[in-house]
Motif scaffolding. Structure first.
Motif, PDB file in Angstrom:
ATOM      1  N   SER A 120      -3.339  23.547 -24.131  1.00 53.91           N
ATOM      2  CA  SER A 120      -1.899  23.836 -24.096  1.00 53.91           C
ATOM      3  C   SER A 120      -1.694  25.278 -23.692  1.00 53.91           C
ATOM      4  CB  SER A 120      -1.284  23.588 -25.482  1.00 53.91           C
ATOM      5  OG  SER A 120      -1.925  24.407 -26.437  1.00 53.91           O
ATOM      6  N   CYS A 121      -0.962  25.460 -22.639  1.00 50.25           N
ATOM      7  CA  CYS A 121      -0.702  26.805 -22.151  1.00 50.25           C
ATOM      8  C   CYS A 121       0.770  26.936 -21.851  1.00 50.25           C
ATOM      9  CB  CYS A 121      -1.530  27.110 -20.898  1.00 50.25           C
ATOM     10  SG  CYS A 121      -1.293  25.914 -19.572  1.00 50.25           S
ATOM     11  N   GLY A 122       1.221  28.147 -21.853  1.00 49.89           N
ATOM     12  CA  GLY A 122       2.627  28.400 -21.582  1.00 49.89           C
ATOM     13  C   GLY A 122       3.017  27.950 -20.199  1.00 49.89           C
ATOM     14  N   LYS A 123       4.119  27.346 -20.099  1.00 53.15           N
ATOM     15  CA  LYS A 123       4.618  26.853 -18.819  1.00 53.15           C
ATOM     16  C   LYS A 123       5.126  28.028 -17.991  1.00 53.15           C
ATOM     17  CE  LYS A 123       7.358  22.928 -17.324  1.00 53.15           C
ATOM     18  NZ  LYS A 123       8.392  21.971 -17.742  1.00 53.15           N
ATOM     19  N   GLU A 124       4.632  28.095 -16.750  1.00 53.93           N
ATOM     20  CA  GLU A 124       5.072  29.183 -15.888  1.00 53.93           C
ATOM     21  C   GLU A 124       6.459  28.884 -15.370  1.00 53.93           C
ATOM     22  OE1 GLU A 124       3.549  31.714 -12.037  1.00 53.93           O
ATOM     23  OE2 GLU A 124       3.154  29.585 -12.142  1.00 53.93           O
ATOM     24  N   VAL A 125       7.355  29.765 -15.648  1.00 57.24           N
ATOM     25  CA  VAL A 125       8.732  29.607 -15.182  1.00 57.24           C
ATOM     26  C   VAL A 125       8.913  30.470 -13.945  1.00 57.24           C
ATOM     27  CG1 VAL A 125      11.161  29.854 -15.750  1.00 57.24           C
ATOM     28  CG2 VAL A 125       9.534  29.182 -17.524  1.00 57.24           C
ATOM     29  N   LEU A 211      -1.923  28.731  -9.947  1.00 56.79           N
ATOM     30  CA  LEU A 211      -2.941  28.782  -8.905  1.00 56.79           C
ATOM     31  C   LEU A 211      -2.351  28.705  -7.502  1.00 56.79           C
ATOM     32  CD1 LEU A 211      -5.605  26.418 -10.535  1.00 56.79           C
ATOM     33  CD2 LEU A 211      -5.504  28.910 -10.597  1.00 56.79           C
ATOM     34  N   VAL A 212      -1.043  28.515  -7.422  1.00 54.84           N
ATOM     35  CA  VAL A 212      -0.376  28.460  -6.120  1.00 54.84           C
ATOM     36  C   VAL A 212      -0.015  29.878  -5.699  1.00 54.84           C
ATOM     37  CG1 VAL A 212       1.589  27.569  -4.830  1.00 54.84           C
ATOM     38  CG2 VAL A 212       0.526  26.156  -6.601  1.00 54.84           C
ATOM     39  N   ASN A 213      -0.533  30.287  -4.570  1.00 56.42           N
ATOM     40  CA  ASN A 213      -0.295  31.639  -4.058  1.00 56.42           C
ATOM     41  C   ASN A 213       0.910  31.619  -3.122  1.00 56.42           C
ATOM     42  OD1 ASN A 213      -0.399  34.165  -2.702  1.00 56.42           O
ATOM     43  ND2 ASN A 213      -2.596  34.308  -3.120  1.00 56.42           N
ATOM     44  N   PHE A 291      -6.321  21.339  -5.907  1.00 61.59           N
ATOM     45  CA  PHE A 291      -5.252  20.465  -5.421  1.00 61.59           C
ATOM     46  C   PHE A 291      -5.695  19.010  -5.298  1.00 61.59           C
ATOM     47  CE2 PHE A 291      -3.993  24.571  -3.160  1.00 61.59           C
ATOM     48  CZ  PHE A 291      -3.155  24.954  -4.197  1.00 61.59           C
ATOM     49  N   PHE A 292      -6.839  18.656  -5.899  1.00 60.54           N
ATOM     50  CA  PHE A 292      -7.346  17.284  -5.787  1.00 60.54           C
ATOM     51  C   PHE A 292      -6.348  16.273  -6.342  1.00 60.54           C
ATOM     52  CE2 PHE A 292      -9.654  13.707  -7.752  1.00 60.54           C
ATOM     53  CZ  PHE A 292     -10.265  13.175  -6.634  1.00 60.54           C
ATOM     54  N   ASP A 293      -5.828  16.539  -7.535  1.00 59.28           N
ATOM     55  CA  ASP A 293      -4.896  15.594  -8.169  1.00 59.28           C
ATOM     56  C   ASP A 293      -3.600  15.453  -7.378  1.00 59.28           C
ATOM     57  OD1 ASP A 293      -6.584  14.970 -10.266  1.00 59.28           O
ATOM     58  OD2 ASP A 293      -5.880  16.619 -11.509  1.00 59.28           O
ATOM     59  N   VAL A 294      -3.181  16.530  -6.721  1.00 58.63           N
ATOM     60  CA  VAL A 294      -1.961  16.461  -5.913  1.00 58.63           C
ATOM     61  C   VAL A 294      -2.145  15.486  -4.753  1.00 58.63           C
ATOM     62  CG1 VAL A 294      -0.382  17.756  -4.443  1.00 58.63           C
ATOM     63  CG2 VAL A 294      -1.254  18.792  -6.531  1.00 58.63           C
ATOM     64  N   PHE A 295      -3.248  15.636  -4.016  1.00 56.20           N
ATOM     65  CA  PHE A 295      -3.475  14.779  -2.854  1.00 56.20           C
ATOM     66  C   PHE A 295      -3.773  13.337  -3.265  1.00 56.20           C
ATOM     67  CE2 PHE A 295      -4.157  18.964  -0.971  1.00 56.20           C
ATOM     68  CZ  PHE A 295      -3.446  18.830   0.217  1.00 56.20           C
ATOM     69  N   VAL A 296      -4.411  13.152  -4.415  1.00 56.38           N
ATOM     70  CA  VAL A 296      -4.632  11.786  -4.910  1.00 56.38           C
ATOM     71  C   VAL A 296      -3.300  11.126  -5.255  1.00 56.38           C
ATOM     72  CG1 VAL A 296      -5.621  10.429  -6.800  1.00 56.38           C
ATOM     73  CG2 VAL A 296      -6.978  12.211  -5.707  1.00 56.38           C
ATOM     74  N   SER A 297      -2.365  11.911  -5.806  1.00 55.74           N
ATOM     75  CA  SER A 297      -1.031  11.378  -6.108  1.00 55.74           C
ATOM     76  C   SER A 297      -0.279  11.009  -4.829  1.00 55.74           C
ATOM     77  CB  SER A 297      -0.218  12.390  -6.917  1.00 55.74           C
ATOM     78  OG  SER A 297      -0.771  12.588  -8.204  1.00 55.74           O
ATOM     79  N   VAL A 298      -0.487  11.805  -3.776  1.00 61.40           N
ATOM     80  CA  VAL A 298       0.186  11.514  -2.507  1.00 61.40           C
ATOM     81  C   VAL A 298      -0.285  10.180  -1.937  1.00 61.40           C
ATOM     82  CG1 VAL A 298       0.501  12.299  -0.120  1.00 61.40           C
ATOM     83  CG2 VAL A 298       0.572  13.944  -2.000  1.00 61.40           C
TER      84      VAL A 298
END
Length: 528
Positions: A120-125, A211-213, A291-298
């Motif tokens: 559990s980590c703080g959600k980046e706003v 992790l998104v730049n 980004f593996f999970d992102v592309f698998v979701s796509v």
């Protein structure tokens, strides 16, 4: 048990893994077999497992008939290594499964993969730039609110505008956006659009926003050449020249302009092997592990062609620029080779398109986890990329236009009416919680006193006519009756401002005629 389409969302690869195992265990026929003069119950041959699993994957909506028998064998090797199956002597842990007559069975324990628990980590706003935020070093706490001191002319102009008497305005410029502001806007809008296209309530389980730049997104969107290929700022991250030459050679076969040496029989296969060896030695796939999970979701959206295209466009914008450029060049080469009828076959047993997919799938998309269907998923994604690479690997026009319009709107000049609070340049004020007593004090000192001072200025102003003064006082009384009542509690106090002028009576004559002057009356004579 009919397999269902597993939609986009968290742990899609894990859900697919568990689903395939459940269907495989339920559909694989178990029989009695003999091996070396000994009988074994509830087991199956390796070739029978390949037949069953290959048919199961081909009929599954999440994979389709494009799955080859060779890919099925590779998946069964993973099953053996991860103890989904074992040989008849209970051995497992190695990838020595072959498409032959050896006997295997299912272990008694459940081989399903557990869902990972993320800390559990703080959600980046991602917050938009605050145009009123103070400069660095200025504390935002307990900043006193400066009362607006309005003179009578400003107050009258303000109320005159409200009732439509004066059409006065002025331009107010917003603070200029920095490059960091623009990059954060790009990141926020891009992730928001990706979430909407995937139909998810949140991207938290498929993507770590930290992790998104944001710089990568902006560079991928703007630093491109005429062909849409990313231009790298760091030239040391470019592909080596000899690899570029080899890729151009096969992509433009038979016109190999970059290669000066003469070709020979089998030359194209050696060039292809050189390219394969270079991309095969990469430690991380081009689409990265993050980004593996992102592309698998796509992949769940491939049946909705336009949505899948947009989702992949946006997802590829998140990649590091060097990865995006290599992906663009590699997929373009693969697509051209697959369609080039003049190029000799690069394999005796496999069609050129299938060879491209099988060879480069793992260097484009794969998972860190060995217990995964990454090879099947990667093959499906790469096939779709090859068919639509020109659209997918281009900058999404709609997203770019939307973000640019948003930035322009934030920088647009605003029109403010004269007499409004923005006419006076004060430092920004911020809200902080205060006590009830302090609130009452601020309410009295912050609003009543300036209004009382304004009323006093109107009352004592001798430069305006009586008519204008009465008009302004009447407007003030209508807007702020309490303040007006304190200054003029009775009509008499108000009347003091407008003293009645004493009429001068004509001077009294000191002398008076005893007899009033009587005009001479002429009498008529009548003749008889």
């Amino acid at each position: 048990m009919e397999p269902q389409l597993v939609g986009p969302g968290p742990y899609r690869a894990t859900r697919l893994w568990n689903e395939i195992i459940e269907h495989f265990r339920a559909g694989m026929p178990l029989r009695k077999h003999r091996c070396r003069f000994k009988s074994y119950e509830h087991c199956f041959k390796a070739s029978e497992a390949v037949d069953c699993l290959h048919e199961l994957l081909g009929s599954n909506q999440n994979f389709g008939p494009e799955v080859t028998r060779n890919q099925t064998v590779k998946l069964l090797k993973k099953f053996l290594k991860n103890h989904v199956i074992e040989d008849i002597k209970g051995r497992w842990g190695k990838e020595d499964f072959q498409d032959d007559g050896r006997l295997y069975r299912f272990p008694p324990s459940s081989p399903l993969k557990s869902y990972p628990k993320k800390p559990s980590c703080g959600k980046e706003v991602i917050k938009f730039p605050d145009w009123n935020e103070p400069k660095a070093g200025i504390s935002q706490e307990h900043i006193p609110v400066k009362a607006v001191t309005m003179n009578s002319e400003m107050w009258y102009k303000r109320h005159s505008i409200a009732i439509g008497e004066v059409s006065a305005c002025k331009l107010v410029f917003r603070r200029e956006l920095t490059q960091t502001n623009i990059e954060e806007i790009w990141k926020s809008q891009t992730l928001s659009r990706l979430q909407k296209v995937l139909g998810l309530d949140s991207l938290d389980e498929v993507l770590d926003a930290k992790l998104v730049n944001s710089k990568h997104i902006v560079q991928n969107a703007y630093s491109v050449n005429k062909q849409g290929i990313v231009i790298l700022e760091d030239k040391s991250k470019e592909l080596p020249h000899w690899i570029l030459s080899a890729m151009k050679c096969l992509a433009n076969w038979p016109s190999c302009s970059d290669l000066k040496q003469p070709t020979y029989s089998g030359f194209e296969r050696d060039v292809f092997k050189t390219i394969v060896d270079y991309f095969g030695q990469m430690k991380e796939p081009l689409l990265t592990f993050h980004f593996f999970d992102v592309f698998v979701s796509v992949l769940a959206l491939l049946q909705k062609h336009s949505k899948a295209i947009e989702a992949l466009q946006i997802s590829c914008l998140l990649l590091p620029p060097e990865n995006r450029k290599r992906l663009q060049l590699l997929v373009r080469m693969m697509a051209r080779i697959s369609l080039n009828k003049d190029l000799p076959p690069l394999s005796e047993s496999v069609r050129t398109r299938t060879l491209m997919v099988q060879t480069f799938s793992r260097c484009i998309l794969c998972s860190k986890d060995e217990m995964d269907l990454d090879e099947l998923l990667a093959a499906k994604l790469v096939s779709f990329l090859m068919d639509n690479y020109q659209e997918i690997l281009s900058v999404p026009i709609a997203l770019k236009s939307s973000i640019e319009d948003h930035v322009v709107n934030l920088q647009r000049v605003q029109i403010k009416y004269a007499g409004a609070d923005t006419d006076v340049n004060f430092p920004p004020s911020f809200c902080c919680q205060i006590s009830t007593d302090e609130f009452e004090y601020q309410r009295a000192t912050g609003s009543q006193e300036p209004l009382a001072a304004l009323l006093e200025e109107i009352a004592m102003n001798k430069e305006i006519s009586v008519k204008d003064k009465k008009k302004k006082l009447k407007q003030f009384q209508k807007s702020y009756p309490e303040v007006y009542r304190v200054r003029f509690p009775t009509p008499e106090t108000e009347a003091v401002l407008f003293p009645e002028k004493t009429k001068q009576k004509p001077p009294i004559l000191r002398w008076a005629l005893k007899k009033p002057f009587q005009p001479f009356h002429r009498t008529r004579s009548f003749r008889m």
